[in-house]
Design a protein around this motif. Structure first.
Motif, PDB file in Angstrom:
ATOM      1  N   SER A 175      13.669  12.118  11.744  1.00 55.15           N
ATOM      2  CA  SER A 175      13.927  10.688  11.705  1.00 55.15           C
ATOM      3  C   SER A 175      14.730  10.607  10.198  1.00 55.15           C
ATOM      4  N   ASP A 176      15.858   9.788  10.271  1.00 55.01           N
ATOM      5  CA  ASP A 176      16.509   9.246   8.900  1.00 55.01           C
ATOM      6  C   ASP A 176      15.507   7.933   8.861  1.00 55.01           C
ATOM      7  N   PHE A 177      15.441   7.318   9.150  1.00 53.83           N
ATOM      8  CA  PHE A 177      14.376   6.611   8.572  1.00 53.83           C
ATOM      9  C   PHE A 177      12.618   6.077   9.658  1.00 53.83           C
ATOM     10  N   ILE A 178      11.716   5.691   8.790  1.00 51.85           N
ATOM     11  CA  ILE A 178      10.579   5.691   9.493  1.00 51.85           C
ATOM     12  C   ILE A 178      10.187   4.109   9.943  1.00 51.85           C
ATOM     13  N   GLY A 179       9.872   3.974  10.554  1.00 53.77           N
ATOM     14  CA  GLY A 179       9.492   2.408  11.093  1.00 53.77           C
ATOM     15  C   GLY A 179       7.330   2.601  11.149  1.00 53.77           C
ATOM     16  N   LEU A 180       6.837   1.474  10.438  1.00 55.80           N
ATOM     17  CA  LEU A 180       6.197   1.863  10.348  1.00 55.80           C
ATOM     18  C   LEU A 180       5.044   0.036  11.222  1.00 55.80           C
ATOM     19  N   ASP A 181       4.507   0.493  11.967  1.00 59.27           N
ATOM     20  CA  ASP A 181       4.206  -0.451  12.425  1.00 59.27           C
ATOM     21  C   ASP A 181       2.386  -0.790  11.758  1.00 59.27           C
ATOM     22  N   ARG A 206       4.447   6.348   3.386  1.00 59.86           N
ATOM     23  CA  ARG A 206       5.153   6.582   2.204  1.00 59.86           C
ATOM     24  C   ARG A 206       4.969   7.932   1.261  1.00 59.86           C
ATOM     25  N   ASP A 207       3.507   8.132   1.179  1.00 59.01           N
ATOM     26  CA  ASP A 207       3.258   9.253   0.368  1.00 59.01           C
ATOM     27  C   ASP A 207       3.236  10.555   1.053  1.00 59.01           C
ATOM     28  N   GLN A 208       2.813  10.380   2.657  1.00 60.07           N
ATOM     29  CA  GLN A 208       2.715  11.757   4.067  1.00 60.07           C
ATOM     30  C   GLN A 208       4.754  11.496   3.743  1.00 60.07           C
ATOM     31  N   VAL A 209       5.250  10.867   4.698  1.00 60.00           N
ATOM     32  CA  VAL A 209       6.697  11.555   4.626  1.00 60.00           C
ATOM     33  C   VAL A 209       7.433  11.730   2.647  1.00 60.00           C
ATOM     34  N   ALA A 210       7.376  11.872   2.159  1.00 61.70           N
ATOM     35  CA  ALA A 210       7.106  11.634   0.729  1.00 61.70           C
ATOM     36  C   ALA A 210       7.035  13.617   0.911  1.00 61.70           C
ATOM     37  N   ALA A 211       5.775  14.046   0.930  1.00 60.76           N
ATOM     38  CA  ALA A 211       5.292  15.429   1.576  1.00 60.76           C
ATOM     39  C   ALA A 211       6.403  16.075   1.968  1.00 60.76           C
ATOM     40  N   VAL A 212       6.961  15.410   3.245  1.00 55.67           N
ATOM     41  CA  VAL A 212       6.962  16.242   4.399  1.00 55.67           C
ATOM     42  C   VAL A 212       8.836  15.662   4.293  1.00 55.67           C
ATOM     43  N   SER A 213       9.399  14.686   3.916  1.00 54.89           N
ATOM     44  CA  SER A 213      10.470  14.941   3.592  1.00 54.89           C
ATOM     45  C   SER A 213      11.232  13.896   3.270  1.00 54.89           C
ATOM     46  N   PRO A 214      11.153  14.411   1.862  1.00 51.50           N
ATOM     47  CA  PRO A 214      11.481  13.726   0.303  1.00 51.50           C
ATOM     48  C   PRO A 214      12.471  12.680   0.709  1.00 51.50           C
ATOM     49  N   GLY A 215      12.921  11.105   0.167  1.00 51.62           N
ATOM     50  CA  GLY A 215      13.693  10.411   0.026  1.00 51.62           C
ATOM     51  C   GLY A 215      13.623   9.846   1.006  1.00 51.62           C
ATOM     52  N   LYS A 216      13.200   9.327   1.701  1.00 53.26           N
ATOM     53  CA  LYS A 216      13.395   9.327   3.486  1.00 53.26           C
ATOM     54  C   LYS A 216      12.254   7.236   3.374  1.00 53.26           C
ATOM     55  N   TRP A 217      13.254   6.301   4.019  1.00 49.34           N
ATOM     56  CA  TRP A 217      12.574   4.893   3.488  1.00 49.34           C
ATOM     57  C   TRP A 217      11.836   4.721   4.557  1.00 49.34           C
ATOM     58  N   VAL A 218      10.860   4.134   4.335  1.00 50.82           N
ATOM     59  CA  VAL A 218       9.700   3.397   4.816  1.00 50.82           C
ATOM     60  C   VAL A 218      10.410   2.040   5.731  1.00 50.82           C
ATOM     61  N   TRP A 219      10.399   1.517   7.084  1.00 48.51           N
ATOM     62  CA  TRP A 219      10.677   0.571   7.201  1.00 48.51           C
ATOM     63  C   TRP A 219       8.985  -0.205   7.668  1.00 48.51           C
ATOM     64  N   VAL A 220       9.140  -1.420   7.558  1.00 44.34           N
ATOM     65  CA  VAL A 220       7.680  -2.152   8.103  1.00 44.34           C
ATOM     66  C   VAL A 220       8.784  -2.611   9.786  1.00 44.34           C
ATOM     67  N   THR A 221       8.065  -2.045  10.709  1.00 42.20           N
ATOM     68  CA  THR A 221       9.354  -2.614  12.082  1.00 42.20           C
ATOM     69  C   THR A 221       8.634  -3.651  12.719  1.00 42.20           C
TER      70      THR A 221
END
Length: 289
Positions: A175-181, A206-221
């Motif tokens: 994913s280029d961005f992470i959509g969070l519900d 955000r912490d999990q995303v940063a650990a796996v693939s740093p720099g990607k934004w978490v969006w609240v979808t």
């Protein structure tokens, strides 16, 4: 973790910008179950744009269902609205229709109306697919739209519990961005704890995303509080609590992260998260924060 430390850490991790998407989730059907026409899409978009928050973006769940993009995109262009596009991934025949509808909309209208593209929605939470299969679909849709000259990000929407599950890391990578519900209501949170519960889910993701693939934004979808429905533990659905949740969570989130509120209308659902009632008026005060 309390709100003050959570939000401070979150703000520190974000790029310096005030350009956050402020949007609503909007369904393709009307109160009677019929599909929205282009005129009805335009009415919805105009109503949202007239809110004190200047809502000029929306999230749509699918591309082909109810001819969503065929009817919604002209309305979006006419009203200056931009769309977080949904591509439903199940089953294979439906997925093919979704890709075709997205490609047709881009060929007809270009891509300036696109915020980003979400491939799938809560598939991992439901257990309807595997992370590797979903990652393949994300990459496939990205290839399709890149070949059409579309540069907007392609990602996926799921619950925070799915994102922090290490078995789903392939989807984060794809994913280029992470959509969070995020729904504190479904976490049995009392309204007084909902503020912290929400931001803790953002931080954990955000912490999990940063650990796996740093720099990607978490969006609240998706996030919101129901105006009616059953209790979940200490969580009580009511207009008063929905107003409180808006006052606390929306007013902080709109200033610090991309947010798509749930939902514009939610006819007959239980619990019902709809902000606008059957008469078209807001059920609670959506004042400017």
């Amino acid at each position: 973790m309390r709100f003050s430390s959570t939000l401070t850490a979150l703000a520190a991790a974000l790029p310096f910008t005030n350009a956050y998407w402020k949007g609503f989730n909007v369904a393709a059907t009307n109160i009677d179950g019929t599909c929205k026409t282009t005129a009805q899409w335009e009415t919805a978009f105009t109503k949202l744009a007239g809110l004190p928050q200047d809502i000029t973006s929306v999230r749509l769940y699918a591309s082909s269902d109810c001819n969503t993009l065929e009817y919604a995109v002209p309305a979006a262009i006419a009203t200056g609205t931009q769309i977080l596009v949904g591509v439903w991934t199940e089953d294979s025949a439906h997925y093919t229709l979704e890709k075709n509808a997205l490609e047709a909309a881009i060929n007809a209208h270009g891509s300036d109306w696109i915020v980003a593209i979400s491939v799938g929605s809560e598939d991992l939470y439901r257990g309807d697919t595997t992370a590797s299969a979903l990652a393949t679909q994300i990459n496939e849709v990205r290839t399709i739209v890149r070949d059409l000259g579309v540069t907007q990000q392609v990602g996926h929407v799921d619950t925070w519990t799915a994102w922090v599950n290490s078995t789903n890391e392939a989807v984060i990578t794809a994913s280029d961005f992470i959509g969070l519900d995020s729904y504190p209501y479904f976490q049995d949170a009392a309204i007084g704890d909902a503020y912290d519960t929400f931001w803790d889910s953002v931080t954990a993701t955000r912490d999990q995303v940063a650990a796996v693939s740093p720099g990607k934004w978490v969006w609240v979808t998706e996030t919101g509080w129901p105006v009616s429905g059953p209790d979940y533990g200490d969580a009580v659905a009511s207009v008063k609590n929905a107003q409180t949740y808006w006052r606390s969570v929306a007013c902080s989130a709109f200033e610090s992260i991309h947010v798509f509120w749930y939902a514009y209308q939610d006819y007959g659902a239980s619990p019902s998260f709809g902000v606008f009632g059957d008469n078209g008026d807001a059920i609670y005060d959506l004042y400017k924060c």
